[in-house]
Design a protein around this motif. Structure first.
Motif, PDB file in Angstrom:
ATOM      1  N   GLY A  33       4.087   5.424  -5.387  1.00 24.00           N
ATOM      2  CA  GLY A  33       3.958   5.103  -6.801  1.00 24.00           C
ATOM      3  C   GLY A  33       5.177   4.473  -7.442  1.00 24.00           C
ATOM      4  N   ARG A  34       5.830   3.546  -6.738  1.00 23.09           N
ATOM      5  CA  ARG A  34       7.016   2.901  -7.301  1.00 23.09           C
ATOM      6  C   ARG A  34       6.727   1.521  -7.875  1.00 23.09           C
ATOM      7  NH1 ARG A  34      11.028   4.334  -2.251  1.00 23.09           N
ATOM      8  NH2 ARG A  34      10.724   6.601  -2.327  1.00 23.09           N
TER       9      ARG A  34
ATOM     10  N   HIS B 144      -2.399   5.778   0.406  1.00 23.94           N
ATOM     11  CA  HIS B 144      -1.981   4.509   0.985  1.00 23.94           C
ATOM     12  C   HIS B 144      -3.019   3.914   1.914  1.00 23.94           C
ATOM     13  CE1 HIS B 144      -0.882   7.187   4.319  1.00 23.94           C
ATOM     14  NE2 HIS B 144      -0.917   6.121   5.090  1.00 23.94           N
ATOM     15  N   HIS B 145      -3.749   4.750   2.676  1.00 17.64           N
ATOM     16  CA  HIS B 145      -4.736   4.178   3.602  1.00 17.64           C
ATOM     17  C   HIS B 145      -5.901   3.560   2.834  1.00 17.64           C
ATOM     18  CE1 HIS B 145      -6.792   3.495   7.371  1.00 17.64           C
ATOM     19  NE2 HIS B 145      -7.882   4.023   6.839  1.00 17.64           N
TER      20      HIS B 145
ATOM     21  N   SER C 213       0.827  -1.208   0.000  1.00 15.58           N
ATOM     22  CA  SER C 213       0.000   0.000   0.000  1.00 15.58           C
ATOM     23  C   SER C 213       0.861   1.258   0.000  1.00 15.58           C
ATOM     24  CB  SER C 213      -0.942   0.007   1.205  1.00 15.58           C
ATOM     25  OG  SER C 213      -0.234   0.084   2.418  1.00 15.58           O
ATOM     26  N   TRP C 214       2.058   1.151   0.589  1.00 15.63           N
ATOM     27  CA  TRP C 214       2.982   2.294   0.574  1.00 15.63           C
ATOM     28  C   TRP C 214       3.681   2.418  -0.781  1.00 15.63           C
ATOM     29  CZ3 TRP C 214       8.463   2.250   0.186  1.00 15.63           C
ATOM     30  CH2 TRP C 214       9.052   3.507   0.352  1.00 15.63           C
TER      31      TRP C 214
ATOM     32  N   ALA D 149      -7.123  -5.188   2.532  1.00 12.83           N
ATOM     33  CA  ALA D 149      -7.704  -5.938   3.649  1.00 12.83           C
ATOM     34  C   ALA D 149      -9.050  -6.531   3.266  1.00 12.83           C
ATOM     35  CB  ALA D 149      -7.838  -5.034   4.871  1.00 12.83           C
ATOM     36  N   ARG D 150      -9.873  -5.730   2.584  1.00 14.47           N
ATOM     37  CA  ARG D 150     -11.192  -6.219   2.154  1.00 14.47           C
ATOM     38  C   ARG D 150     -11.030  -7.421   1.217  1.00 14.47           C
ATOM     39  NH1 ARG D 150     -13.161  -1.709   0.747  1.00 14.47           N
ATOM     40  NH2 ARG D 150     -14.649  -1.351   2.444  1.00 14.47           N
ATOM     41  N   ALA D 151     -10.071  -7.331   0.299  1.00 12.67           N
ATOM     42  CA  ALA D 151      -9.842  -8.434  -0.635  1.00 12.67           C
ATOM     43  C   ALA D 151      -9.321  -9.668   0.085  1.00 12.67           C
ATOM     44  CB  ALA D 151      -8.859  -7.996  -1.719  1.00 12.67           C
TER      45      ALA D 151
END
Length: 388
Positions: A148-149, A158-159, A141-142, A166-168
């Protein structure tokens, strides 16, 4: 023990588009798919009978409900032949082309893919099936949703990205359990620690928020501690997988520059792991750890000291995964060889495996040490062929 051996070997299985937009596939690049049988055999010869390995979502999921598991079959055959326990990574940064990871379609498609993986593996393997649905959601997520790397090259979200992952993961776990009710899950995420820049209240507060809250956000969502509307529970979290490397502690704002070993601000690994166990209880393992080059053997010996302290404290640490067990190429250009793990590869000779003898000796030392506590198999009688 959770697995057939206390030590696991982790095969680096990253796929995806790196910061330069290049496609990377570490299973192919390290020759692991071609050498799967020999890779698993070598591990058994050194007393390692459990691995983390990868099912590459972008290769398997053909869209419209179609799945092709031919890229997984060599790994399954090797696991079956050598009776090796496998924790299957299902989403290791790479995903099918055209899929929006912030859409509802992402969740439903991932759940469908997880169900297909469960059906495929249940038909071919006996015993407990282990999965890591989403690898390192905090890091991904970061790197893909904040700076964006990695594809999808999102910045500043990111949040939102972490919530989507998490949902997935929760949907994927539910889909797997609907097909394989006794499946187990290892949810691996980095365990990091930052030191404040100075003693000013703002710096102390920022470091405290990172260490006490942000590091745990993904695990908190999975277990329902936060955002319970996602459907998480302690059963979804299952076994907590701690990814910890030499560069997992740094000064706030100085990412990429880790604290030196002698820095008094470093927190002992045993204390960090105790904090995880105090927060969640249950079983946990060190799901990724290693150093590089000449530092590998020393790292493993020092790790043995830290783990010994956890045995004394009755923390249920169920295993240690050396990751990667075979070295790897760096993700981004230029892409040098990263000498990590128990074996390096000779790129001029078909990625022939070359054992790092000091690391092998350190592994035997740790196995002998832990065997006295009943937590590990004694070191294997080393055969000459493991040297390649």
């Amino acid at each position: 023990m959770l697995f057939s051996s206390y030590f696991l070997g982790g095969f680096e299985c990253t796929t995806g588009f790196n910061r330069e937009g290049d496609w990377i596939d570490l299973i192919e690049e390290t020759g692991h798919l071609r050498h799967a049988d020999a890779d698993y055999r070598r591990l058994c010869e050194v007393g390692i009978r459990a691995v983390r390995d990868g099912i590459r979502w972008p290769l398997v999921d053909k869209g419209r409900g179609g799945f092709d598991f031919s890229s997984v079959e060599p790994l399954v055959r090797a696991a079956r032949r050598y009776k090796v326990d496998v924790v299957w990574d299902l989403f290791h940064f790479g995903y099918p082309a055209g899929l929006d990871l912030l859409s509802a379609t992402f969740v439903s498609r991932f759940a469908e893919y997880c169900a297909a993986c469960a059906r495929y593996l249940r038909r071919r393997l006996q015993g407990t099936l282990w999965f890591t649905p989403v690898n390192e959601p905090s890091y991904f997520s970061w790197v893909a949703g904040e700076v964006g790397r990695f594809a999808p090259y999102i910045t500043g979200r990111h949040h939102e990205f972490k919530v989507a992952l998490a949902r997935a993961a929760i949907a994927g776990i539910d889909a797997i359990r609907a097909r394989v009710p006794d499946a187990r899950f290892l949810n691996a995420d980095p365990l990091c620690h930052v030191a404040p820049r100075n003693e000013r209240p703002a710096s102390l507060s920022e470091a405290r928020v990172f260490n006490d809250d942000q590091v745990f956000e993904s695990w908190d969502m999975l277990c329902g501690r936060t955002l319970p509307e996602l459907g998480g529970s302690r059963a979804h979290l299952d076994v907590v997988g701690i990814n910890y490397y030499w560069n997992s502690q740094w000064e706030l704002g100085q990412e990429g520059e880790w604290l030196d070993d002698e820095d008094p601000r470093r927190v002992p690994l045993r204390d960090l792991i105790r904090s995880v166990h105090a927060r969640y209880g249950g079983e946990l393992i060190i799901s990724e750890t290693s150093h590089w080059g000449v530092h590998r053997a020393r790292w493993l010996r020092e790790l043995a000291d830290e783990v010994d302290g956890l045995f004394d404290a009755s923390v249920p640490l169920g295993g240690i995964c050396i990751y990667p067990i075979i070295g790897m190429f760096d993700w981004h250009r230029p892409r040098p060889w990263m000498p990590m793990g128990l074996w390096d590869c000779d790129s001029k000779r078909g990625m022939r495996r070359l054992v790092h003898r000091p690391m092998l000796d350190a592994l035997a030392f740790a196995q002998e040490r832990f065997s006295r506590t009943g937590m590990a198999l004694p070191p294997a009688q080393l055969a000459p062929r493991i040297l390649v």
